[in-house]
Design a protein around this motif. Structure first.
Motif, short mmCIF file in Angstrom:
data_model
loop_
_atom_site.label_atom_id
_atom_site.label_comp_id
_atom_site.label_asym_id
_atom_site.label_seq_id
_atom_site.Cartn_x
_atom_site.Cartn_y
_atom_site.Cartn_z
N UNK A 28 0.84 -1.21 0.00
CA UNK A 28 0.00 0.00 0.00
C UNK A 28 0.87 1.25 0.00
N UNK A 29 1.92 1.26 0.82
CA UNK A 29 2.82 2.42 0.87
C UNK A 29 3.47 2.66 -0.49
N UNK A 30 3.90 1.59 -1.14
CA UNK A 30 4.53 1.74 -2.47
C UNK A 30 3.49 2.19 -3.50
N UNK A 31 2.35 1.51 -3.53
CA UNK A 31 1.32 1.86 -4.51
C UNK A 31 0.76 3.25 -4.27
N UNK A 32 0.77 3.69 -3.02
CA UNK A 32 0.29 5.03 -2.68
C UNK A 32 1.15 6.09 -3.36
N UNK A 33 2.45 5.80 -3.52
CA UNK A 33 3.36 6.77 -4.14
C UNK A 33 3.41 6.64 -5.65
N UNK A 34 2.91 5.52 -6.19
CA UNK A 34 2.93 5.28 -7.64
C UNK A 34 1.71 5.94 -8.26
N UNK A 35 1.95 6.72 -9.29
CA UNK A 35 0.85 7.33 -10.04
C UNK A 35 0.89 6.76 -11.45
N UNK A 36 -0.25 6.38 -11.95
CA UNK A 36 -0.32 5.81 -13.30
C UNK A 36 0.23 6.77 -14.34
N UNK A 42 -2.50 7.84 -18.94
CA UNK A 42 -3.34 8.99 -18.59
C UNK A 42 -4.76 8.52 -18.30
N UNK A 43 -5.15 8.64 -17.06
CA UNK A 43 -6.52 8.32 -16.67
C UNK A 43 -7.05 9.45 -15.80
N UNK A 44 -8.35 9.65 -15.89
CA UNK A 44 -8.98 10.64 -15.02
C UNK A 44 -8.90 10.15 -13.58
N UNK A 45 -8.68 11.05 -12.63
CA UNK A 45 -8.70 10.64 -11.23
C UNK A 45 -10.03 9.97 -10.89
N UNK A 46 -9.96 8.92 -10.14
CA UNK A 46 -11.17 8.19 -9.76
C UNK A 46 -11.82 8.90 -8.56
N UNK A 47 -12.22 10.14 -8.80
CA UNK A 47 -12.71 11.01 -7.72
C UNK A 47 -14.05 10.56 -7.14
N UNK A 48 -14.72 9.62 -7.80
CA UNK A 48 -15.97 9.10 -7.26
C UNK A 48 -15.73 8.08 -6.14
N UNK A 49 -14.50 7.60 -5.99
CA UNK A 49 -14.23 6.53 -5.03
C UNK A 49 -14.22 6.93 -3.55
N UNK A 102 -3.69 5.93 -6.82
CA UNK A 102 -2.84 5.74 -8.00
C UNK A 102 -3.26 6.65 -9.15
N UNK A 103 -4.44 7.25 -9.02
CA UNK A 103 -4.92 8.13 -10.09
C UNK A 103 -5.05 9.59 -9.66
N UNK A 104 -4.90 9.87 -8.39
CA UNK A 104 -5.11 11.24 -7.90
C UNK A 104 -4.00 11.62 -6.93
#
Length: 197
Positions: A28-36, A42-49, A102-104
């Motif tokens: 989780x710590x690693x994936x938290x720092x990874x941005x697609x 290029x993906x829109x932030x999953x702001x609905x989550x 990962x998207x925002x």
């Protein structure tokens, strides 16, 4: 093979529980720092989550409370179902949480203009509530790491019908897990005004 040579269910799962309890927070710590976008995706932030995973935290808290009520009323099967659903909700929460981050970009409490930097005015406007938010957030994160092995061991003890040991550990696991679930909702409610539109 006599009983003294047989491994208990808890002993058989011990290594798996240790591995999962270490791997999940690190992943989780690693994936938290990874941005697609860092990989050209290029993906829109999953702001609905965020409202969805905050609601899942609320549902987890409700399931935990209903599970405790069920066992106090002597209904082991219903208790088991509620606790299994609470674990499933926690897994779904985790997947959504990582997907969102990962998207925002992370949101900073009090950052009204959305530039990820708190200027003097923003910091003053956020006031002491910001410190309360940070305390709740940090305690939520720390206990969400601690709760992983506690939940898994408590669950395995129930599966192994080691109910005395299960009850003893559940007295520690339950309030901590409930705190993590409830503070997940509180953190969302406190930070949501600062989410970028």
């Amino acid at each position: 093979m006599n009983n003294s040579n047989k491994k208990t269910l808890e002993q058989r799962f011990r290594l798996s529980i240790i591995i999962v309890s270490i791997v999940i927070p690190i992943a989780v710590a690693i994936l938290f720092t990874v941005k697609l976008k860092d990989f050209g995706i290029e993906v829109e932030p999953l702001s609905f989550l965020p409202p969805i995973y905050a609601s899942i935290n609320g549902l987890t808290a409700l399931l935990l409370l209903m599970g405790v009520m069920a066992i106090k009323n002597g209904n082991k099967k219903v208790h088991e179902r509620f606790m299994t659903m609470a674990i499933a909700c926690s897994v779904v929460f985790l997947v959504m949480y990582v997907a969102y981050h990962m998207t925002a970009d992370s949101t900073v409490y009090g950052d009204v203009d959305g530039n990820k930097i708190l200027d003097v005015t923003e910091k003053a406007n956020a006031g002491s509530i910001r410190y309360l938010y940070l305390f709740i957030l940090l305690s939520h994160i720390a206990l969400s790491i601690v709760i992983i092995p506690l939940v898994l061991i408590t669950y395995v003890r129930a599966l192994a019908a080691q109910f005395d040991k299960h009850r003893k550990l559940a007295k520690i696991t339950f309030p901590l897990w409930l705190y993590v679930a409830v503070t997940g909702v509180v953190v969302y409610l406190m930070i949501s005004p600062y989410y970028a539109n």
